[in-house]
Design a protein around this motif. Structure first.
Motif, mmCIF file in Angstrom:
data_model
loop_
_atom_site.group_PDB
_atom_site.id
_atom_site.type_symbol
_atom_site.label_atom_id
_atom_site.label_comp_id
_atom_site.label_asym_id
_atom_site.label_seq_id
_atom_site.Cartn_x
_atom_site.Cartn_y
_atom_site.Cartn_z
ATOM 1 N N LEU A 16 0.799 -1.032 -0.088
ATOM 2 C CA LEU A 16 0.016 0.119 -0.069
ATOM 3 C C LEU A 16 0.862 1.388 -0.028
ATOM 4 N N ASP A 17 1.936 1.209 0.600
ATOM 5 C CA ASP A 17 2.852 2.480 0.631
ATOM 6 C C ASP A 17 3.478 2.455 -0.622
ATOM 7 N N GLY A 18 3.747 1.550 -1.473
ATOM 8 C CA GLY A 18 4.195 1.579 -2.795
ATOM 9 C C GLY A 18 3.000 2.069 -3.975
ATOM 10 N N GLU A 19 1.897 1.885 -3.707
ATOM 11 C CA GLU A 19 0.692 2.390 -4.484
ATOM 12 C C GLU A 19 0.629 3.990 -3.873
ATOM 13 N N ILE A 24 1.707 9.593 -5.773
ATOM 14 C CA ILE A 24 2.804 10.757 -5.530
ATOM 15 C C ILE A 24 3.278 11.153 -6.899
ATOM 16 N N ASN A 25 3.927 9.863 -7.668
ATOM 17 C CA ASN A 25 4.923 10.073 -8.915
ATOM 18 C C ASN A 25 3.862 10.724 -9.925
ATOM 19 N N MET A 26 2.576 10.203 -9.993
ATOM 20 C CA MET A 26 1.725 10.603 -10.968
ATOM 21 C C MET A 26 1.285 12.172 -10.580
ATOM 22 N N ILE A 27 1.191 12.581 -9.546
ATOM 23 C CA ILE A 27 0.757 14.127 -9.179
ATOM 24 C C ILE A 27 1.937 14.703 -9.788
ATOM 25 N N ASN A 28 3.167 14.368 -9.534
ATOM 26 C CA ASN A 28 4.395 15.037 -9.975
ATOM 27 C C ASN A 28 4.620 15.175 -11.403
ATOM 28 N N MET A 50 -5.210 8.765 -13.148
ATOM 29 C CA MET A 50 -5.287 8.674 -11.869
ATOM 30 C C MET A 50 -6.547 8.046 -11.591
ATOM 31 N N ALA A 51 -7.648 8.269 -12.000
ATOM 32 C CA ALA A 51 -8.835 7.742 -11.708
ATOM 33 C C ALA A 51 -8.863 6.078 -11.765
ATOM 34 N N ASP A 52 -8.176 5.699 -12.758
ATOM 35 C CA ASP A 52 -8.039 4.107 -13.052
ATOM 36 C C ASP A 52 -7.033 3.620 -11.845
#
Length: 135
Positions: A16-19, A24-28, A50-52
């Motif tokens: 879950l931390d990895g997810e 965070i990477n997607m936001i960045n 992001m939604a997916d």
């Protein structure tokens, strides 16, 4: 606006931390869209991705909470559903800037991990450790 992983975000469950780190990477990744002529297209593609991804992440969290017998699963699920509705609303907006989307996502993710996700961490970790001891 770049978001960095902090140890305080950890829920103590590696998967879950990895997810959360991937979110965070997607936001960045939105940094690359700022000010570009194709910013709107990139923002919409990012929202869709992001939604997916977040949908799959929410299911993984909810499955773990269910299996662990976490008592606050339904209120937690509601926060997931509420966020999904926010993302769908954002996807319908015209002229949503990457910076604004980042700010919304950073605020939500930080609040959600530090306040909501931290609540399930102990229950799910205890359940996972009990499973490991059985095998």
């Amino acid at each position: 606006m770049t978001m960095s992983w902090k140890n305080e975000f950890s829920v103590g469950i590696q998967a879950l931390d990895g997810e959360h780190k991937k979110i965070i990477n997607m936001i960045n990744a939105l940094d690359g869209a700022i000010g570009r002529p194709e910013e709107q297209r990139i923002v919409q593609q990012s929202l869709s991705a992001m939604a997916d991804y977040v949908g799959r992440h929410f299911r993984a969290e909810e499955d773990a909470m269910h299996l662990a017998g976490y008592k606050l699963l339904e209120p937690h699920r509601k926060t997931h559903n509420d966020f999904t509705a926010v993302v769908m609303g954002l996807a319908r907006r015209k002229n949503l800037e990457a910076v604004e989307l980042q700010q919304i996502l950073v605020n939500w993710l930080t609040e959600h991990i530090l306040k909501i996700d931290k609540d399930y961490a102990e229950s799910v970790s205890t359940w996972m450790n009990a499973l490991k001891r059985q095998h």
